[in-house]
Design a protein around this motif. Structure first.
Motif, PDB file in Angstrom:
ATOM      1  N   MET A   1      -1.023 -10.551  -0.241  1.00 38.69           N
ATOM      2  CA  MET A   1       0.159 -10.016  -0.213  1.00 38.69           C
ATOM      3  C   MET A   1       1.154 -10.853   0.860  1.00 38.69           C
ATOM      4  O   MET A   1       0.997 -11.026   1.967  1.00 38.69           O
ATOM      5  CB  MET A   1       0.166  -8.693   0.794  1.00 38.69           C
ATOM      6  CG  MET A   1       1.392  -7.683   0.604  1.00 38.69           C
ATOM      7  SD  MET A   1       0.891  -6.157   1.355  1.00 38.69           S
ATOM      8  CE  MET A   1       2.720  -5.391   1.471  1.00 38.69           C
ATOM      9  N   PRO A   2       2.232 -11.346   0.436  1.00 40.53           N
ATOM     10  CA  PRO A   2       3.210 -12.113   0.876  1.00 40.53           C
ATOM     11  C   PRO A   2       3.769 -11.746   2.217  1.00 40.53           C
ATOM     12  O   PRO A   2       4.120 -12.385   3.224  1.00 40.53           O
ATOM     13  CB  PRO A   2       4.099 -12.785  -0.075  1.00 40.53           C
ATOM     14  CG  PRO A   2       4.344 -11.643  -0.956  1.00 40.53           C
ATOM     15  CD  PRO A   2       2.984 -11.081  -1.105  1.00 40.53           C
ATOM     16  N   HIS A   3       3.829 -10.463   2.242  1.00 43.89           N
ATOM     17  CA  HIS A   3       4.831  -9.977   3.308  1.00 43.89           C
ATOM     18  C   HIS A   3       3.952  -9.331   4.609  1.00 43.89           C
ATOM     19  O   HIS A   3       4.249  -8.427   5.226  1.00 43.89           O
ATOM     20  CB  HIS A   3       5.771  -8.893   2.731  1.00 43.89           C
ATOM     21  CG  HIS A   3       6.764  -9.391   1.918  1.00 43.89           C
ATOM     22  ND1 HIS A   3       7.828 -10.327   2.195  1.00 43.89           N
ATOM     23  CD2 HIS A   3       6.968  -9.075   0.540  1.00 43.89           C
ATOM     24  CE1 HIS A   3       8.514 -10.471   1.054  1.00 43.89           C
ATOM     25  NE2 HIS A   3       8.055  -9.880   0.136  1.00 43.89           N
ATOM     26  N   LEU A   4       2.646  -9.378   4.169  1.00 44.67           N
ATOM     27  CA  LEU A   4       1.673  -8.910   5.244  1.00 44.67           C
ATOM     28  C   LEU A   4       1.759  -9.150   6.705  1.00 44.67           C
ATOM     29  O   LEU A   4       1.849  -8.662   7.643  1.00 44.67           O
ATOM     30  CB  LEU A   4       0.217  -9.128   4.914  1.00 44.67           C
ATOM     31  CG  LEU A   4      -1.086  -8.762   5.746  1.00 44.67           C
ATOM     32  CD1 LEU A   4      -0.937  -7.326   5.629  1.00 44.67           C
ATOM     33  CD2 LEU A   4      -2.201  -9.367   5.431  1.00 44.67           C
ATOM     34  N   THR A   5       2.299 -10.483   6.818  1.00 45.43           N
ATOM     35  CA  THR A   5       2.544 -11.126   8.252  1.00 45.43           C
ATOM     36  C   THR A   5       3.735 -10.438   8.953  1.00 45.43           C
ATOM     37  O   THR A   5       3.657 -10.218  10.390  1.00 45.43           O
ATOM     38  CB  THR A   5       2.815 -12.469   8.303  1.00 45.43           C
ATOM     39  OG1 THR A   5       1.759 -13.363   7.467  1.00 45.43           O
ATOM     40  CG2 THR A   5       3.037 -13.248   9.633  1.00 45.43           C
ATOM     41  N   ILE A   6       4.657  -9.916   8.252  1.00 49.66           N
ATOM     42  CA  ILE A   6       5.800  -9.256   9.105  1.00 49.66           C
ATOM     43  C   ILE A   6       5.632  -7.789   8.992  1.00 49.66           C
ATOM     44  O   ILE A   6       6.201  -6.933   9.659  1.00 49.66           O
ATOM     45  CB  ILE A   6       7.254  -9.386   8.241  1.00 49.66           C
ATOM     46  CG1 ILE A   6       8.474  -9.224   9.312  1.00 49.66           C
ATOM     47  CG2 ILE A   6       7.346  -8.641   7.002  1.00 49.66           C
ATOM     48  CD1 ILE A   6       9.638  -9.707   8.524  1.00 49.66           C
ATOM     49  N   LEU A   7       4.351  -7.180   8.383  1.00 48.66           N
ATOM     50  CA  LEU A   7       4.540  -5.549   8.493  1.00 48.66           C
ATOM     51  C   LEU A   7       4.193  -4.952   9.872  1.00 48.66           C
ATOM     52  O   LEU A   7       4.696  -3.963  10.206  1.00 48.66           O
ATOM     53  CB  LEU A   7       3.256  -5.496   7.537  1.00 48.66           C
ATOM     54  CG  LEU A   7       3.813  -5.254   5.904  1.00 48.66           C
ATOM     55  CD1 LEU A   7       2.287  -4.740   5.421  1.00 48.66           C
ATOM     56  CD2 LEU A   7       4.703  -4.435   5.650  1.00 48.66           C
ATOM     57  N   PRO A   8       3.375  -5.884  10.876  1.00 48.54           N
ATOM     58  CA  PRO A   8       3.271  -5.164  12.096  1.00 48.54           C
ATOM     59  C   PRO A   8       4.420  -5.040  13.010  1.00 48.54           C
ATOM     60  O   PRO A   8       4.574  -4.077  13.861  1.00 48.54           O
ATOM     61  CB  PRO A   8       2.373  -6.353  12.806  1.00 48.54           C
ATOM     62  CG  PRO A   8       1.738  -6.928  11.877  1.00 48.54           C
ATOM     63  CD  PRO A   8       2.642  -7.077  10.384  1.00 48.54           C
ATOM     64  N   VAL A   9       5.527  -5.732  12.330  1.00 47.33           N
ATOM     65  CA  VAL A   9       6.980  -5.464  13.128  1.00 47.33           C
ATOM     66  C   VAL A   9       7.836  -4.576  12.215  1.00 47.33           C
ATOM     67  O   VAL A   9       8.370  -3.487  12.750  1.00 47.33           O
ATOM     68  CB  VAL A   9       7.807  -6.590  13.460  1.00 47.33           C
ATOM     69  CG1 VAL A   9       9.208  -6.656  13.508  1.00 47.33           C
ATOM     70  CG2 VAL A   9       7.036  -7.725  13.895  1.00 47.33           C
ATOM     71  N   LEU A  10       7.573  -4.722  11.013  1.00 49.64           N
ATOM     72  CA  LEU A  10       8.465  -3.654  10.068  1.00 49.64           C
ATOM     73  C   LEU A  10       7.915  -2.252  10.100  1.00 49.64           C
ATOM     74  O   LEU A  10       8.788  -1.176  10.157  1.00 49.64           O
ATOM     75  CB  LEU A  10       8.343  -3.951   8.487  1.00 49.64           C
ATOM     76  CG  LEU A  10       9.212  -5.137   8.374  1.00 49.64           C
ATOM     77  CD1 LEU A  10       9.057  -5.463   6.724  1.00 49.64           C
ATOM     78  CD2 LEU A  10      10.688  -4.872   8.696  1.00 49.64           C
ATOM     79  N   VAL A  11       6.535  -1.994  10.031  1.00 52.80           N
ATOM     80  CA  VAL A  11       6.106  -0.557  10.081  1.00 52.80           C
ATOM     81  C   VAL A  11       6.420   0.255  11.420  1.00 52.80           C
ATOM     82  O   VAL A  11       7.130   1.208  11.182  1.00 52.80           O
ATOM     83  CB  VAL A  11       4.381  -0.599  10.245  1.00 52.80           C
ATOM     84  CG1 VAL A  11       3.979   0.832  10.196  1.00 52.80           C
ATOM     85  CG2 VAL A  11       4.010  -1.107   8.771  1.00 52.80           C
ATOM     86  N   PRO A  12       6.427  -0.235  12.453  1.00 51.78           N
ATOM     87  CA  PRO A  12       6.813   0.564  13.771  1.00 51.78           C
ATOM     88  C   PRO A  12       8.378   0.510  13.638  1.00 51.78           C
ATOM     89  O   PRO A  12       9.105   1.560  14.171  1.00 51.78           O
ATOM     90  CB  PRO A  12       6.398  -0.151  15.000  1.00 51.78           C
ATOM     91  CG  PRO A  12       5.978  -1.374  14.623  1.00 51.78           C
ATOM     92  CD  PRO A  12       5.553  -1.437  12.971  1.00 51.78           C
ATOM     93  N   LEU A  13       8.998  -0.455  13.407  1.00 50.56           N
ATOM     94  CA  LEU A  13      10.840  -0.361  13.105  1.00 50.56           C
ATOM     95  C   LEU A  13      11.216   0.604  12.273  1.00 50.56           C
ATOM     96  O   LEU A  13      11.875   1.534  12.589  1.00 50.56           O
ATOM     97  CB  LEU A  13      11.239  -1.821  12.596  1.00 50.56           C
ATOM     98  CG  LEU A  13      12.627  -1.923  12.506  1.00 50.56           C
ATOM     99  CD1 LEU A  13      13.318  -1.554  13.678  1.00 50.56           C
ATOM    100  CD2 LEU A  13      13.017  -3.341  11.789  1.00 50.56           C
ATOM    101  N   ILE A  14      10.520   0.870  10.988  1.00 49.17           N
ATOM    102  CA  ILE A  14      10.768   1.684  10.151  1.00 49.17           C
ATOM    103  C   ILE A  14      10.596   3.075  10.528  1.00 49.17           C
ATOM    104  O   ILE A  14      11.275   4.137  10.467  1.00 49.17           O
ATOM    105  CB  ILE A  14      10.162   1.407   8.674  1.00 49.17           C
ATOM    106  CG1 ILE A  14      10.936   0.182   8.096  1.00 49.17           C
ATOM    107  CG2 ILE A  14      10.526   2.602   7.730  1.00 49.17           C
ATOM    108  CD1 ILE A  14      10.293  -0.363   6.759  1.00 49.17           C
ATOM    109  N   GLY A  15       9.399   3.127  11.054  1.00 48.78           N
ATOM    110  CA  GLY A  15       8.735   4.446  11.667  1.00 48.78           C
ATOM    111  C   GLY A  15       9.629   5.107  12.634  1.00 48.78           C
ATOM    112  O   GLY A  15      10.002   6.191  12.899  1.00 48.78           O
ATOM    113  N   GLY A  16      10.082   4.103  13.545  1.00 49.36           N
ATOM    114  CA  GLY A  16      11.008   4.711  14.781  1.00 49.36           C
ATOM    115  C   GLY A  16      12.198   5.203  14.347  1.00 49.36           C
ATOM    116  O   GLY A  16      12.827   5.783  14.618  1.00 49.36           O
ATOM    117  N   ALA A  17      12.783   4.375  13.212  1.00 53.66           N
ATOM    118  CA  ALA A  17      14.165   4.833  12.752  1.00 53.66           C
ATOM    119  C   ALA A  17      13.799   5.977  11.967  1.00 53.66           C
ATOM    120  O   ALA A  17      14.896   6.966  12.141  1.00 53.66           O
ATOM    121  CB  ALA A  17      14.563   3.750  11.704  1.00 53.66           C
ATOM    122  N   LEU A  18      12.876   6.365  11.030  1.00 55.74           N
ATOM    123  CA  LEU A  18      12.825   7.520  10.598  1.00 55.74           C
ATOM    124  C   LEU A  18      12.736   8.694  11.521  1.00 55.74           C
ATOM    125  O   LEU A  18      13.187   9.759  11.192  1.00 55.74           O
ATOM    126  CB  LEU A  18      11.382   7.515   9.719  1.00 55.74           C
ATOM    127  CG  LEU A  18      11.546   6.682   8.471  1.00 55.74           C
ATOM    128  CD1 LEU A  18      10.252   6.513   7.664  1.00 55.74           C
ATOM    129  CD2 LEU A  18      12.680   7.168   7.580  1.00 55.74           C
TER     130      LEU A  18
END
Length: 502
Positions: A1-18
């Protein structure tokens, strides 16, 4: 999965926004379920990342397809993914504890918690020093609010000191970045390592100034003596789940020291090689010794655990200063152990204080707790683990640390400091346990611990026996991580010679 590396940043970012949107804000149960779901997703991502990098492969991710040394580059190797997995485990345990009711003491706890995880993960993944500064600011802004979660004079006072010191550190960090960029023309870590190797001798003193200013910043984050004075007050004043999550904060400073001063100012840096070694060794020993004295004189349980965090910082950095893969591998094993165990102890001390009413967490005789077998057993487990007595992971970790100091000069200073601090910890924790569970009078407390709090504490404290059972596998991984860390040529070639995933 090419975007796996950025997910530890994106998951809490999107979760915090939601968690700040109307369907969730103001509804504690919905926020709890969403926060736990985000933490579980983050844990799954962390496990996938560590599996993807366990064979020595490095995952590169160029945000916006700006290839290094330009743009924002994320680099996932053994060390960064190990730290992200550690953060995910600690975050999950802390969040479960908060969901028992602590999260209702103030507004926006769950979004701030996710943003804190985002900043920590970003700091571990970034391949650029300026973006390290950016992620430092993200995690610090979230930590300012989390520290004062629940309000009260002690937290406000501790929060004020914490904010002022870190704002000053941010200014120093920017100054050091300006010096390095003005001299070397880049802030990408791999590119900096190449430029330092080619640096004219006339410009070396200016770069050394910038590097030493960064050491001041990282030393403040790691709470090295004499930059430690904010930690006992801040950690003991914070709410239990926040203090448990903060157990990783000093390790962010240790990670930055390891990454920057091994990659950029390591063996190939010419006159700037091992720039911080003359400073790191004595300050780490002093930090370890002073923290042991602070632990021995602590009047309450939370402050004791805060001093235990500081003891771990000194123990780890003293071994890191040896600048050998086997020593750093031992330090990384101990880092994993002490972060999870001290995080669990922060939660445990809060459970004990809840059942002691006015006595709270003060080390004095009081009414019996309502669940002496449960809390006493957990206190014994946590104490044995953090002290370093067999058969738990603290003993394995300290044995590895002692073994790594094999030169005479290292043994003469490090062995007495580590063993002496362990002896003081045994005395202090024995005194605390006897005061709380044996020096009791009156009717037992009626307040019982929430099952979710017990489960969260067990999640973290159970890491110690598990790290003992799988000690061989984990120590092999930490040794391989240290070997990869010191293989700076591989890092530089991977970053500058291979096109990163966009």
């Amino acid at each position: 999965m090419p975007h796996l590396t950025i997910l530890p940043v994106l998951v809490p970012l999107i979760g915090g926004a939601l968690l700040m949107l109307p369907p969730l804000v103001g509804h504690p149960q919905r926020q709890r379920l969403t926060g736990i779901a985000c933490s579980l997703i983050l844990l799954a991502v962390s496990i996938n990342l560590i599996q993807a990098t366990s064979n020595g492969q490095m995952l590169l991710y160029a945000v916006g397809d700006w290839q290094p040394p330009f743009g924002i580059l994320l680099v996932a190797d053994r060390l960064s993914t190990m730290m992200i997995l550690l953060t995910s485990l600690l975050g999950l345990g802390s969040l479960l504890y908060a969901c028992a009711g602590t999260d209702e003491q103030g507004a926006l706890f769950h979004p701030l918690f996710q943003f804190q995880l985002m900043g920590i993960n970003g700091a571990f993944l970034t391949g650029d020093i300026f973006n390290l500064f950016v992620f430092f600011e993200v995690l610090l802004i979230a930590s300012y609010a989390l520290l004062m979660h629940g309000g009260g004079k002690p937290r406000t006072r501790a929060g004020l000191h914490y904010v002022v010191l870190n704002l000053a550190a941010s200014a120093v960090f920017l100054t050091s970045l300006g010096i390095l960029y003005g001299t070397l023309g880049t802030l990408n870590m791999a590119d900096l390592a190449v430029k330092v190797q080619q640096l004219p001798e006339s410009e070396a003193p200016l770069v050394a100034v910038g590097a030493m200013l960064m050491l001041f910043v990282f030393g403040l984050k790691a709470a090295i003596l004499p930059l430690h004075f904010w930690l006992p007050q801040a950690y003991s004043a914070a709410s239990a789940p926040v203090a448990a999550l903060f157990a990783i904060m000093t390790k962010v400073g240790i990670y930055a020291i390891l990454r920057v001063y091994t990659l950029i100012f390591g063996d190939d840096a010419g006159t700037l090689s091992h720039l911080i070694a003359p400073w790191l060794w004595p300050t780490a020993l002093l930090t370890l010794s002073f923290a042991a004295i602070g632990l021995f004189t602590s009047p309450n349980l939370r402050r004791m655990v805060a001093w235990l965090v500081l003891m771990s910082v000194g123990s780890i950095l003293a071994v890191v200063s040896f600048h050998r893969p086997e020593a750093t591998g031992a330090a990384l094993y101990y880092l994993l152990h002490t972060t999870l165990v001290t995080g669990g102890l922060f939660l445990l001390m809060d459970m004990i204080s809840q059942q002691r009413y006015k006595a709270s967490d003060r080390i004095v005789g009081a009414r019996p707790v309502a669940q002496p077998a449960l809390l006493g057993g957990l206190f014994f487990l946590g104490s044995i683990a953090v002290i370093g007595m067999p058969p738990l992971s603290g003993f394995v970790g300290k044995a590895l640390l002692l073994k790594s100091a094999h030169h005479v000069n290292e043994m003469i200073w490090y062995w007495p400091a580590l063993l002496g601090s362990s002896l003081l910890a045994i005395i202090a924790l024995s005194r605390a346990g006897s005061s709380i569970f044996w020096r009791v009078s009156g009717a037992p407390s009626e307040k019982r611990t929430h099952p979710l709090e017990v489960m969260a504490t067990l999640v973290l404290l159970a890491s110690s026996p598990l790290m003992t059972i799988f000690g061989g596998t984990i120590s092999e991984f930490t040794h391989a991580t240290a070997v990869q860390l010191y293989d700076t040529h591989h890092y530089i070639e991977a970053v500058l010679s291979v096109e990163a995933a966009p």
